[in-house]
Design a protein around this motif. Structure first.
Motif, PDB file in Angstrom:
ATOM      1  N   GLY A 324     -43.439  67.105 -14.846  1.00  0.00           N
ATOM      2  CA  GLY A 324     -43.680  66.945 -13.397  1.00  0.00           C
ATOM      3  C   GLY A 324     -44.938  66.379 -13.210  1.00  0.00           C
ATOM      4  O   GLY A 324     -45.341  65.855 -12.442  1.00  0.00           O
ATOM      5  N   ILE A 325     -46.044  67.123 -14.145  1.00  0.00           N
ATOM      6  CA  ILE A 325     -47.262  66.577 -13.854  1.00  0.00           C
ATOM      7  C   ILE A 325     -47.400  64.799 -14.079  1.00  0.00           C
ATOM      8  O   ILE A 325     -48.055  64.338 -13.405  1.00  0.00           O
ATOM      9  CB  ILE A 325     -48.251  67.358 -14.926  1.00  0.00           C
ATOM     10  N   PHE A 326     -46.833  64.555 -15.294  1.00  0.00           N
ATOM     11  CA  PHE A 326     -46.965  63.223 -15.703  1.00  0.00           C
ATOM     12  C   PHE A 326     -46.034  62.258 -14.451  1.00  0.00           C
ATOM     13  O   PHE A 326     -46.673  61.395 -14.462  1.00  0.00           O
ATOM     14  CB  PHE A 326     -46.230  63.079 -16.976  1.00  0.00           C
ATOM     15  N   ARG A 327     -45.418  62.711 -13.950  1.00  0.00           N
ATOM     16  CA  ARG A 327     -44.621  62.087 -12.934  1.00  0.00           C
ATOM     17  C   ARG A 327     -45.469  61.829 -11.697  1.00  0.00           C
ATOM     18  O   ARG A 327     -45.653  60.822 -11.147  1.00  0.00           O
ATOM     19  CB  ARG A 327     -43.329  62.710 -12.313  1.00  0.00           C
ATOM     20  N   ILE A 328     -46.374  62.700 -11.430  1.00  0.00           N
ATOM     21  CA  ILE A 328     -47.062  62.880 -10.279  1.00  0.00           C
ATOM     22  C   ILE A 328     -48.410  61.913 -10.563  1.00  0.00           C
ATOM     23  O   ILE A 328     -48.840  61.100  -9.828  1.00  0.00           O
ATOM     24  CB  ILE A 328     -47.616  64.031  -9.909  1.00  0.00           C
ATOM     25  N   LEU A 329     -48.953  61.965 -11.848  1.00  0.00           N
ATOM     26  CA  LEU A 329     -50.167  61.172 -12.235  1.00  0.00           C
ATOM     27  C   LEU A 329     -49.407  59.619 -12.264  1.00  0.00           C
ATOM     28  O   LEU A 329     -50.287  58.901 -11.915  1.00  0.00           O
ATOM     29  CB  LEU A 329     -50.602  61.519 -13.499  1.00  0.00           C
ATOM     30  N   ALA A 330     -48.184  59.497 -12.916  1.00  0.00           N
ATOM     31  CA  ALA A 330     -47.863  58.174 -13.041  1.00  0.00           C
ATOM     32  C   ALA A 330     -47.521  57.426 -11.465  1.00  0.00           C
ATOM     33  O   ALA A 330     -47.644  56.246 -11.119  1.00  0.00           O
ATOM     34  CB  ALA A 330     -46.521  58.139 -13.520  1.00  0.00           C
ATOM     35  N   GLY A 331     -46.967  58.506 -10.584  1.00  0.00           N
ATOM     36  CA  GLY A 331     -46.942  58.067  -8.936  1.00  0.00           C
ATOM     37  C   GLY A 331     -48.337  57.599  -8.510  1.00  0.00           C
ATOM     38  O   GLY A 331     -48.379  56.670  -7.793  1.00  0.00           O
ATOM     39  N   ILE A 332     -49.305  58.324  -8.716  1.00  0.00           N
ATOM     40  CA  ILE A 332     -50.727  57.946  -8.282  1.00  0.00           C
ATOM     41  C   ILE A 332     -51.041  56.615  -8.780  1.00  0.00           C
ATOM     42  O   ILE A 332     -51.526  55.678  -8.129  1.00  0.00           O
ATOM     43  CB  ILE A 332     -51.589  58.940  -8.724  1.00  0.00           C
ATOM     44  N   LEU A 333     -50.828  56.215 -10.137  1.00  0.00           N
ATOM     45  CA  LEU A 333     -50.920  54.889 -10.479  1.00  0.00           C
ATOM     46  C   LEU A 333     -50.373  53.774  -9.701  1.00  0.00           C
ATOM     47  O   LEU A 333     -50.753  52.986  -9.698  1.00  0.00           O
ATOM     48  CB  LEU A 333     -50.754  54.888 -12.019  1.00  0.00           C
ATOM     49  N   HIS A 334     -49.031  54.188  -9.652  1.00  0.00           N
ATOM     50  CA  HIS A 334     -48.239  52.967  -9.041  1.00  0.00           C
ATOM     51  C   HIS A 334     -48.566  53.020  -7.377  1.00  0.00           C
ATOM     52  O   HIS A 334     -48.498  52.135  -6.871  1.00  0.00           O
ATOM     53  CB  HIS A 334     -46.815  53.473  -9.121  1.00  0.00           C
ATOM     54  N   LEU A 335     -49.082  54.206  -6.729  1.00  0.00           N
ATOM     55  CA  LEU A 335     -49.479  54.074  -5.445  1.00  0.00           C
ATOM     56  C   LEU A 335     -50.632  53.110  -5.374  1.00  0.00           C
ATOM     57  O   LEU A 335     -51.004  52.449  -4.249  1.00  0.00           O
ATOM     58  CB  LEU A 335     -49.741  55.465  -5.051  1.00  0.00           C
ATOM     59  N   GLY A 336     -51.557  53.182  -6.371  1.00  0.00           N
ATOM     60  CA  GLY A 336     -52.845  52.324  -6.304  1.00  0.00           C
ATOM     61  C   GLY A 336     -52.458  50.961  -6.269  1.00  0.00           C
ATOM     62  O   GLY A 336     -53.226  50.146  -5.888  1.00  0.00           O
ATOM     63  N   ASN A 337     -51.133  50.592  -6.773  1.00  0.00           N
ATOM     64  CA  ASN A 337     -50.729  49.043  -6.704  1.00  0.00           C
ATOM     65  C   ASN A 337     -50.061  48.378  -5.568  1.00  0.00           C
ATOM     66  O   ASN A 337     -49.677  47.397  -5.417  1.00  0.00           O
ATOM     67  CB  ASN A 337     -49.792  48.905  -7.961  1.00  0.00           C
ATOM     68  N   VAL A 338     -50.168  49.425  -4.474  1.00  0.00           N
ATOM     69  CA  VAL A 338     -49.297  49.136  -3.196  1.00  0.00           C
ATOM     70  C   VAL A 338     -50.375  48.496  -2.311  1.00  0.00           C
ATOM     71  O   VAL A 338     -51.262  48.534  -2.283  1.00  0.00           O
ATOM     72  CB  VAL A 338     -48.970  50.411  -2.550  1.00  0.00           C
ATOM     73  N   VAL A 339     -49.663  47.126  -2.053  1.00  0.00           N
ATOM     74  CA  VAL A 339     -50.331  45.927  -1.242  1.00  0.00           C
ATOM     75  C   VAL A 339     -49.783  46.002   0.087  1.00  0.00           C
ATOM     76  O   VAL A 339     -48.745  46.210   0.495  1.00  0.00           O
ATOM     77  CB  VAL A 339     -50.123  44.729  -2.081  1.00  0.00           C
ATOM     78  N   PHE A 340     -51.066  45.788   0.949  1.00  0.00           N
ATOM     79  CA  PHE A 340     -50.680  45.728   2.523  1.00  0.00           C
ATOM     80  C   PHE A 340     -50.994  44.204   3.087  1.00  0.00           C
ATOM     81  O   PHE A 340     -51.760  43.544   2.514  1.00  0.00           O
ATOM     82  CB  PHE A 340     -51.607  46.623   3.319  1.00  0.00           C
ATOM     83  N   MET A 341     -50.009  43.906   3.874  1.00  0.00           N
ATOM     84  CA  MET A 341     -50.004  42.470   4.427  1.00  0.00           C
ATOM     85  C   MET A 341     -50.371  42.570   5.965  1.00  0.00           C
ATOM     86  O   MET A 341     -49.898  43.427   6.867  1.00  0.00           O
ATOM     87  CB  MET A 341     -48.962  41.651   4.235  1.00  0.00           C
ATOM     88  N   SER A 342     -51.453  41.937   6.375  1.00  0.00           N
ATOM     89  CA  SER A 342     -51.792  42.120   7.915  1.00  0.00           C
ATOM     90  C   SER A 342     -50.897  41.324   8.699  1.00  0.00           C
ATOM     91  O   SER A 342     -50.702  40.037   8.257  1.00  0.00           O
ATOM     92  CB  SER A 342     -53.175  41.417   7.678  1.00  0.00           C
ATOM     93  N   ARG A 343     -50.701  41.956   9.750  1.00  0.00           N
ATOM     94  CA  ARG A 343     -50.023  41.334  10.811  1.00  0.00           C
ATOM     95  C   ARG A 343     -50.756  40.601  11.878  1.00  0.00           C
ATOM     96  O   ARG A 343     -50.602  39.475  12.331  1.00  0.00           O
ATOM     97  CB  ARG A 343     -48.955  42.315  11.606  1.00  0.00           C
ATOM     98  N   ASP A 344     -51.906  41.429  12.060  1.00  0.00           N
ATOM     99  CA  ASP A 344     -52.917  40.975  13.048  1.00  0.00           C
ATOM    100  C   ASP A 344     -54.188  41.748  12.725  1.00  0.00           C
ATOM    101  O   ASP A 344     -54.140  42.504  11.625  1.00  0.00           O
ATOM    102  CB  ASP A 344     -52.592  41.048  14.654  1.00  0.00           C
TER     103      ASP A 344
END
Length: 1853
Positions: A324-344
């Motif tokens: 469970g700890i490793f899942r949360i830590l891996a989730g943090i790493l994947h969260l850092g790779n989330v990219v946002f696209m500007s609408r305006d």
């Protein structure tokens, strides 16, 4: 004291320097008041004018004397200032490689950036129990001080570790915890200390990261409370953390890393269980690739991950929680790779099916759409309604990072809580030691909220530190009753008020965070308005309106206001947290259970560090308004509360301070950057400690130390009996200003610089004394030299003048004598020369004339011989020429005649062919034709007749032609021979010509040879002389070579002897190692046995319920120990089932005689069966070989089948007989044994049946083997017949084919005749083979018959042997074997009497058989021994089933219960001199003789070893009665009683020594009277009669030997405990030679040791104790060899402890201390001589200490000195030699320090030496003990039993 007295010429000072901070210089001129310039000379030789400050006119700091440089404690320095501290640290760190230094109560630790061997178990043991000032500075010393004060004062302790990042704080805290874990141990079996240490890798993985300053930097502060129980053993721990750096989760600077755990996960991504995390390389994630340095050199993240998981498992975090700890830590790493696209500009979105977010949602168990929505939107709540507002791309990115940081912080908090739960103990905590690992003062180019909080915490800690130092100083002054004056020291309370008071910086910051539109700028303006120009510690930068400056205790720090508000709020979006709380992943909502307290209603991004406070056990209850207020707690408010809680904890404990210093920023090992070090010393408060100490009386001496050091400054009249008054009188004379010192109760207090002044006076006094001594000595030496030279000159003159007069008289006499001698000599010479000339002339003439005559004679002789040669040669040439001419003429005639005949023939042929010829011939012939016609007819008739004759003639002609042809060939051969002879003649002629030429050449060469003869003669003579010279040289070389060969032979002999000695030593070492290993195992077994006893007693006391019945001890002996020993204390928890079920077994003893007879009979049957089986196998092999030879014979004889049937029948009959015998044995056993014993399931029945079953199984196996062999023989016989038939058919077919091929009748007839002859030959061979085969078959039948007879004899012998006793049985079998072999030899001698070769081959086979039998006999002996051992084991098992615990039952029960049997050989002998007692008196005997015996009374009044003699005499009587039960019971009770006594009074040396002596004497008695020849050599005839008659107690001897080893080891531990407190004081600290070593100034640590002085031990104390030990052992009659071993062990302990303390104490490594040690060692050696123990090996154990003392005294400068040290210190390791050289410290100015280059030279020379890297000797090492046999000359019958022993119930026999 005026400055002019100190600032004199050659005084050394410190001046500021921009590069090195401080430089050393020397005054070239005395300073006078009013001088503005000082003339100085730097160390590099440059002159410098140093200008004084015209305002302050401060003089530069004075430098301490060299003898004070490198001190363990900085407070021991006379001049306490910054350059002195810096220089002392540098010298210790660079030159001596010492990283720890005391500064009063502070331990300064400098990071070496290198692994040092100073943290091992041996170092921990060395510091354990030692006073803090007694040993060199170390983190273990601080930990030991805290542990000791906790136990002594019953007050909680704290160790505060601080310093910059990379200074080594975490490592220091880790070593402190390791020390506590090692020294204290755990109170339970759960190994709490391992769990405490296991928390380190977990916290390092989630809280440490790589920075530019440190590869393993702690990014949080922590305070670990290690809990102890009342016995001060670790029971648990608790951890509090502070200010985690959350911003590192989402951002890392260049060359830095995120927290280690992320990289460990990426490195382990290929593991099967981690596939679900969908991780990869660290460079693929935004949160781990920003620093660009994902790998740390020398660190394997995958291995670290394994260590982290192992630590989690040890702390009770299950695998599911870990995943469970490793899942949360891996989730943090994947969260850092989330990219946002500007609408305006105000909104953004996430791409559909975005993989990183999808993986994050899968791992977290949340909805993708919902999480994606709230990452791009926020909720705004007003009083009436709620709005959902999109956010920009930048805001979304910040919100994502804030969420990642929040999740990581919660996970960090969760892990810390679970670690605390794992370390929590249910046992009540009595006290604790806290270890605070917290950040030090920080200042960077840009300082923000994190640095502000860190420096705020350091201000609080510095205030606490200052107050503690001030308090200690005050206590010291009050204790010594010194007038107390206020010391001006820096108080940082104003700075703390500026930060935390009302309207302080934190208060204004919290207020601004509550404002709806609060910004960093408005907060900065409030700060300026509130504190600027009102607080001296608050300043505003000139060029900035968004920053402020605070004057901290260490330095001014400028803080940038930007980001303070956001970091102080530290909030995330509430909607995102709600999404996570609704997760299907059960562990994730656990992290946010109390999240409402941390979430603010306003939304903002966060960065910085979050403090983690300890959660209260009881939740606070209050109104909703209060809860809302709690929701708005800021980071600053939380941190302030945590800090106040920490300060309360620290103030309630006794603090100990460790200040870690970073020596350089490049992580170079042992590199010291003065600038960086000074910055940290200023920041950590070390210099403040120095300043506080210097403000008062920093230098403090006891009166005795002062008197010892400065005795040289006193006059004889000043020395009084009262040391205190003496010191007062002297000080009043030496120091005029009374304010410079104060007199306390036990110490003298000095102002700064006064000790240096006293050292200067002392050095001047010593220097003046040295000059006076040198002056006097030199004058005396020169005067003595002058007188000696003057006396020598007068003597020389006298002798020279007399010599000259005698020489002149002698000259006159010689002149006259020379004239007379010359006259006669010249006459003699002239006459002699004439005679020589005349003789030489005559000789020359005779030789010349003879030479000429010989030449003439030789010439005539040569001419005569030449004439003869010419005559013969000319005659031979003439004859040769004549023969050649005749031959040639004949040949020419033949050729010519042949030519003429050919011409004539040719001419006739031509004439016959011509017509005219025919015409002339036929003229007148016409008339005659008719006549001729008639003649033709007649001639035809004649022709026919002639034709017949012609045919006959043709045959004759052919034969003659052949004959002529052969003659022609012979002639041709002769012609060729003639040609060859002609060639030979020509060659001879050529040779003659050559000979003539050679003759001429020889004559010419002869002349040249004669010419060169003289030259050759001269050269030959020269060559001879040269050869003689060369021969002389060769002889010399030969002698040299012989000498060299002899030397080499000697060297080889010496080398071989050395090798032999070395191999012998190596074998001895190996033997000692094996002995030591066995004795260590024995010791470990004894310890475990005692532990088991203690646990059993504790269980008994806890349960307090008596156990029914008597239960046997659980034997836990090792394989090397005998199983006879029973414990008297331990009882089994389960009863034996057989006793419960069949109580009647206890009343019926086993018939051991029957059992032994049956067992021996089984063994003999097995042996006989094996012999017969071997004989059978051998005969079968012979038969098989004979069968193999007969395979080619045409017929199969019936005799072989008959032989096989006989063999099979015989084997079957033998098997039947053996089975019958076994059945009879079973019946006999069942008939003779008691029904209870032989009943099914009884132990004896089971053992015997197992033995008999194994024999029957063996017989069945043998039967099967015989059947298999028989079947193989039959198959081989059947295979012979078809093979012979096949061969016959093949031969007949070939014969028919050959007959068909023979068409000629003659050939068939010849073939038939040849076949008949062949058949006859084959028939004769077949008959001979048949006869030989019949003979062999007859011989085999005879052998079978003899084997039958032999088998019958064996059966008869077997039956007879069964009726004989065991002794007679062996003799009968031997006699039978001898008779059988004699008969067999006689039979074969008669058989082979006519054939010596066969007899010889038989003898050879007989010898081979004898060798085989001998080998089989050896194997059988081994098997017998093995079976005996097994039988003993079975007997023991039977006894265990039938015998109870002897020591726990009453005497009456002992009589009734069966005794365990033992296989004891019986002896039939008679003895006298025994002691008789009744069985029921055994317990009384043991009680009076062992349990209640007082060793002192026995040792003084009675003979040594009396209890051992009494016990042995009792054993002798039981042996005489043949009562094995009584023997066993007495020996077992004796052994258990001795163990009980030693357990009860094991700390008393006399008791242990007494029973060691008696145990050895008892062991020697068992050996001496065992009846074995090796032990009976020194016995008298009477003593030999006293040998044991019935029992062999060899196994009990082994048990007693093991018991003696255990007693010896206990004796060593006792004497070690007694000697341990004396050794260091007596061998090192006490001055045996008064006045040799002066006491150096000591620091604060020596004065504030944890334990008060309990009295000083001296060398005399050690010698008295050694005398006591020796006298006690001698009184107890201990063996001399054993006394030597004990003394050797004592001396080893003394040497090892002394050397170990020497290696850990810098103050003891000096020249004078080396002299003291050598003197002390000489006293110990003198003690050995007095006791005649020099050959005990004790002196050799002191060799390392002796060499260390010599090393302190030898010269240490040049390469020759280094070589001498390397050759001298062969008993010291390289690490020890280097350590001593590094620690070497001059006590006086006349001594010199060891240079670094010299130490490196030593290291280079010793780099090839192969020795242990361990620094300290193993003081706990115990040499393996041996007990050499020492027979007693005391006669047993003369021993009287004194009445004082209370043994009246024993009677002498």
């Amino acid at each position: 004291m005026a400055a002019s007295e100190l600032y004199t010429k050659f005084a050394r000072v410190w001046i500021p320097d921009p590069e090195e901070v401080w430089k050393s210089a020397e005054l070239l001129k005395d300073y006078k008041p009013g001088d503005k310039v000082l003339l100085l000379q730097l160390e590099d030789g440059k002159d410098l004018e140093y200008r004084l400050d015209p305002k302050t006119k401060e003089l530069p700091h004075l430098r301490n004397p060299d003898i004070l440089v490198g001190e363990n404690d900085l407070t021991a320095l006379s001049y306490l200032h910054e350059p002195a501290v810096l220089h002392n640290l540098r010298v210790r760190f660079i030159d001596s490689k010492l990283i720890y230094t005391y500064c009063g109560i502070v331990l300064v630790a400098i990071n070496p950036y290198e692994q040092l061997p100073i943290y091992g178990e041996d170092i921990i043991n060395a510091y354990s129990g030692q006073n803090m000032g007694d040993m060199d500075p170390h983190i273990f010393a601080v930990a030991e001080e805290a542990y000791k004060q906790m136990a002594r004062d019953e007050r909680n302790q704290s160790i505060i570790v601080s310093g910059e990042s990379g200074a080594g704080k975490t490592v220091s805290a880790k070593y402190a915890m390791r020390y506590f874990a090692t020294v204290s141990g755990s109170a339970s079996e759960a190994n709490v200390e391992e769990k405490v240490l296991a928390s380190n890798p977990i916290m390092e993985s989630i809280g440490n990261a790589k920075t530019t300053r440190n590869d393993n930097s702690s990014r949080f502060g922590k305070y670990i409370e290690i809990g102890f129980d009342k016995r001060y053993r670790i029971i648990g721990a608790n951890m509090r953390t502070y200010l985690l750096e959350k911003s590192r989760v989402v951002f890392q600077a260049e060359e830095e890393r995120n927290y280690h755990i992320f990289y460990q996960l990426c490195a382990s991504a290929n593991l099967p269980e981690f596939k679900v995390l969908r991780l990869g390389d660290a460079n693929n994630f935004h949160y781990t690739n920003q620093g660009g340095s994902p790998v740390i050199e020398g660190v394997d993240d995958a291995k670290e991950m394994a260590h982290t998981r192992q630590a989690c498992t040890l702390l009770g975090i299950s695998e599911s929680y870990q995943m469970g700890i490793f899942r949360i830590l891996a989730g943090i790493l994947h969260l850092g790779n989330v990219v946002f696209m500007s609408r305006d500009s105000d909104s953004c979105t996430i791409p559909p099916k975005h993989e990183p977010l999808s993986i994050f949602c899968d791992l977290m168990g949340v909805d993708f759409e919902e999480m994606g929505h709230w990452l791009c939107h926020r909720k705004l709540a007003t009083a009436t309604e709620t709005y959902i507002k999109p956010i920009s791309k930048l805001q979304a990115t910040n919100a994502r990072d804030a969420l990642a940081k929040h999740i990581y912080a919660k996970l960090f908090n969760w892990i810390v809580d679970h670690v605390n739960q794992a370390l929590h103990s249910a046992v009540k905590q009595h006290s604790f030691i806290g270890v605070l690992d917290i950040y030090g003062f920080e200042t960077f180019e840009i300082n923000s909220f994190e640095q502000f909080c860190i420096n705020y915490a350091n201000e609080k800690l510095q205030q606490q530190f200052n107050m503690h130092v001030f308090k200690l100083e005050q206590e010291e002054y009050m204790k010594e009753q010194i007038p107390w004056t206020l010391i001006d020291f820096y108080d940082n309370q104003p700075c703390i008020n500026l930060i935390e008071s009302k309207l302080g910086i934190l208060d204004l910051l919290d207020e601004e965070c509550k404002m709806p539109k609060g910004t960093d700028d408005t907060w900065a303006q409030k700060l300026y308005n509130t504190h600027l120009n009102k607080c001296a510690l608050f300043e505003k930068p000139r060029l900035s309106n968004k920053a402020f400056i605070i004057q901290h205790f260490a330095d001014k720090v400028e803080y940038q206001c930007e980001g303070f508000l956001e970091k102080n709020k530290d909030t995330v979006f509430e909607e995102q947290i709600k999404v996570l709380k609704s997760s299907k992943f059960k562990m994730l909502p656990e992290l946010f259970q109390d999240d409402e307290k941390a979430i603010s209603p306003t939304s903002a991004t966060s960065s910085g560090r979050t403090p983690l406070t300890r959660t209260l056990s009881k939740p606070t209850k209050g109104r909703p308004g209060q809860m809302a207020k709690e929701h708005k707690k800021t980071v600053g408010h939380q941190f302030r509360n945590s800090l106040h809680l920490l300060m309360e904890t620290l103030n309630a404990t006794t603090p100990h301070y460790v200040r870690c210093i970073k020596p350089n920023d490049f992580k170079f090992p042992f590199t010291f950057d003065e600038k960086r070090a000074v910055q940290q010393l200023r920041a950590c408060g070390v210099l403040e400690t120095i300043r506080i100490s210097a403000a008062g009386f920093p230098s403090r001496w006891t009166y005795q130390e002062f008197f010892s050091r400065y005795r040289v400054l006193m006059k004889q009249k000043d020395v009084l009996s009262d040391r205190k008054q003496t010191c007062k009188n002297v000080l009043e004379k030496l120091i005029v200003d009374k304010d410079k010192y104060q007199f306390g109760k036990t110490k003298i207090f000095f102002r700064a610089g006064q000790v240096a002044y006293l050292e200067k006076l002392r050095a001047d006094k010593l220097r003046a004394a040295c000059i006076r001594i040198q002056k006097t000595i030199r004058g005396w030496l020169l005067r003595k030299k002058y007188l000696r030279m003057r006396k020598a000159a007068i003597t020389v003159q006298r002798y020279v003048r007399g010599h000259q007069a005698r020489c002149y008289a002698k000259f006159l006499r010689r002149t006259k004598a020379a004239t007379i001698i010359q006259k006669y000599w010249r006459m003699y010479v002239a006459r002699r020369r004439y005679k020589i000339t005349r003789t030489a002339t005559i000789v020359l003439q005779s030789y010349l004339r003879g030479y000429l005559a010989r030449n003439r004679y030789h010439k005539i002789l040569r001419e005569h011989k030449a004439v003869i040669i010419q005559k013969w040669v000319r005659g031979w040439l003439a004859r040769t020429y004549y023969r050649r001419s005749i031959h040639a003429i004949i040949y020419l005639q033949c050729c010519f005649r042949r030519m003429m005949a050919k011409r004539e023939l040719k001419k006739l042929k031509i004439e016959a062919r011509s017509v005219e010829r025919y015409k002339k011939l036929h003229i007148g012939m016409e008339n005659k034709i008719m006549q001729l016609q008639r003649k033709v007819d007649e001639q035809n008739k004649d022709y026919k007749c002639l034709m017949e004759k012609l045919t006959n003639l043709e045959g004759i002609y052919n034969s003659e032609t052949e004959k002529l042809r052969s003659d022609l060939e012979r002639l041709q051969l002769s012609e060729e021979e003639a040609k060859i002879a002609t060639g030979r003649v020509l060659s001879l002629q050529e040779e003659i010509a050559k000979l003539r030429k050679d003759l001429e050449q020889t004559q010419s060469e002869k002349k040249s040879i004669e010419e060169h003869a003289d030259r050759y003669k001269q050269e030959t003579e020269q060559l001879v002389s040269n050869l003689k010279e060369e021969n002389t040289l060769l002889k010399q070389e030969k002698e040299a070579l012989n000498h060299r060969i002899v030397e080499q032979a000697k060297e080889m002999t010496e080398t071989m002897e050395k090798k032999l000695v070395e191999e012998t030593k190596q074998l001895e070492l190996d033997l000692n190692d094996e002995r030591l290993r066995y004795q260590n195992l024995l010791n470990e077994f004894s310890r475990l046995e005692e532990r088991y006893d203690d646990l059993k007693e504790e269980m008994t006391l806890m349960v307090n319920v008596p156990k029914p019945g008597h239960k046997r001890t659980d034997s836990t002996h090792s394989s090397n120990e005998s199983e006879y020993t029973f414990s008297s204390e331990i009882a089994e928890t389960e009863d034996i089932p057989s006793r419960t079920e069949e109580p009647s077994e206890k009343k019926v003893p086993l018939d051991m005689s029957l059992f032994l007879k049956l067992q021996k009979r089984v063994t003999e049957l097995e042996q006989e069966k094996q012999v017969m089986q071997d004989e059978l196998d051998r005969k079968e092999e012979q038969v098989l070989r004979s069968k193999a030879k007969e395979e080619e014979r045409p017929q199969i004889r019936g005799a072989e089948l008959e032989y096989e049937s006989l063999k099979r029948q015989e084997l079957e009959s033998e098997n039947k007989k053996l089975k019958n015998e076994l059945n009879e044995l079973r019946k006999a056993l069942s008939e003779k044994s008691a029904p209870e014993v032989t009943a099914p399931g009884a132990p004896a029945y089971r053992v015997l049946m197992e033995q008999l079953t194994s024999v029957s199984e063996e017989l069945d196996v043998r039967k099967e083997e015989v059947l298999i062999l028989r079947s193989q023989l039959v198959s081989q016989k059947e295979a012979i017949q078809p093979k012979d038939d096949k061969n016959t058919m093949t031969d007949s077919t070939i014969l028919l084919e050959d007959v068909q091929k023979m068409k000629d009748k003659g050939e068939i007839a010849q073939a038939y005749i040849g076949l008949k002859e062949t058949n006859r030959l084959l028939e004769s061979q077949l008959q001979s083979q048949k006869r030989s085969h019949e003979n062999e078959a007859e011989a085999l039948r005879g052998e079978i018959q003899s084997l039958k007879e032999e088998n019958n004899r064996q059966q008869q012998l077997l039956a007879q042997n069964l009726q004989l006793p065991p002794e007679a049985r062996i003799e009968a079998s031997l006699q039978h074997e001898i008779t059988r072999l004699t008969n067999e030899n006689l039979y074969f001698e008669e058989l082979y009497a006519d054939d010596p070769k066969k007899y010889q081959s038989y003898r050879i086979s007989l010898y081979k058989r004898m060798i085989d039998l001998m080998e089989q006999l050896e194997k059988q002996d081994k098997t017998v021994r093995k079976l005996k051992k097994q039988l003993k084991v079975f007997a023991k098992k039977i006894g265990e089933l039938e015998v109870g615990q002897m020591e726990n039952i009453s005497p009456g029960q002992i009589i009734d219960e069966p005794i365990r049997p033992v296989n004891i050989p019986r002896k039939e002998k008679d003895f006298q001199g025994m002691l008789e007692y009744k069985k029921e008196d055994e317990q009384k005997l043991v009680k009076n003789l062992i349990l209640e015996l007082k060793p002192r009374g026995v040792a003084v009044n009675l003979i040594p070893g009396l209890p051992a003699y009494i016990l042995f005499m009792c054993v002798r009587h039981a042996d005489y009665l043949n009562d094995d039960q009584k023997v066993r019971s007495l020996l077992t009770s004796t052994i258990n009683s001795i163990k009980k006594v030693l357990k009860k009074r094991g700390d008393d040396f006399e008791t242990v020594s007494f029973w060691l002596s008696n145990t050895c004497r008892f062991l020697h008695c068992l050996k001496q009277y065992s009846g074995e020849e090796g032990f009976m050599k020194h016995n008298t005839s009477r003593q030999n009669e006293h040998c044991l008659t019935n029992f062999d107690l060899a196994e009990y001897r082994q048990v007693l030997s093991d018991l003696a080893i255990q007693i010896y080891q206990q004796l060593v531990r006792v004497l070690e405990n007694i000697l341990q407190p004396m050794i260091v004081s007596g061998m090192l600290e006490h001055e045996t030679i008064q006045g040799v070593s002066g006491v150096k100034p000591t620091g604060l640590r020596k004065r504030t040791s944890s334990i008060a002085d309990e009295g000083t031990y001296t060398l005399d104390s050690i010698l008295r104790q050694l005398n006591s030990f020796h006298s006690v052992m001698c009184q107890h009659g201990m063996d001399p060899e054993l006394i030597k071993q004990v003394v050797k062990q004592m001396f080893y302990i003394v040497g090892a402890v002394t050397l170990n303390n020497l290696l850990l104490r810098k103050d003891m490594c000096s020249w004078s201390k080396g002299m003291q040690i050598r003197y002390n060692v000489s006293q110990l050696e003198e003690w050995l001589r007095d006791k005649n123990l020099m050959n005990s090996g004790a002196k050799e154990t002191l060799e390392p200490l002796i060499q260390a003392a010599q090393l302190l005294q030898v010269k240490k400068k040049t390469d020759d000195d280094a070589e001498a040290i390397c050759s001298m210190c062969n008993a010291l390791t390289t690490a020890q030699i280097v350590k001593v050289l590094n620690l070497y410290t001059p006590v006086n100015e006349f001594e010199e320090r060891v240079s670094v280059s010299f130490i490196r030279t030593i290291q280079m020379r010793l780099r090839d030496r192969k020795d242990s890297p361990q620094l300290l000797m193993d003081a706990k090492h115990i040499f393996p003990v041996t007990f050499p046999f020492n027979p007693s000359s005391l006669a047993l019958e003369t021993i009287q039993i004194p009445a004082s022993l209370g043994l009246g119930f024993i009677s002498r026999v």
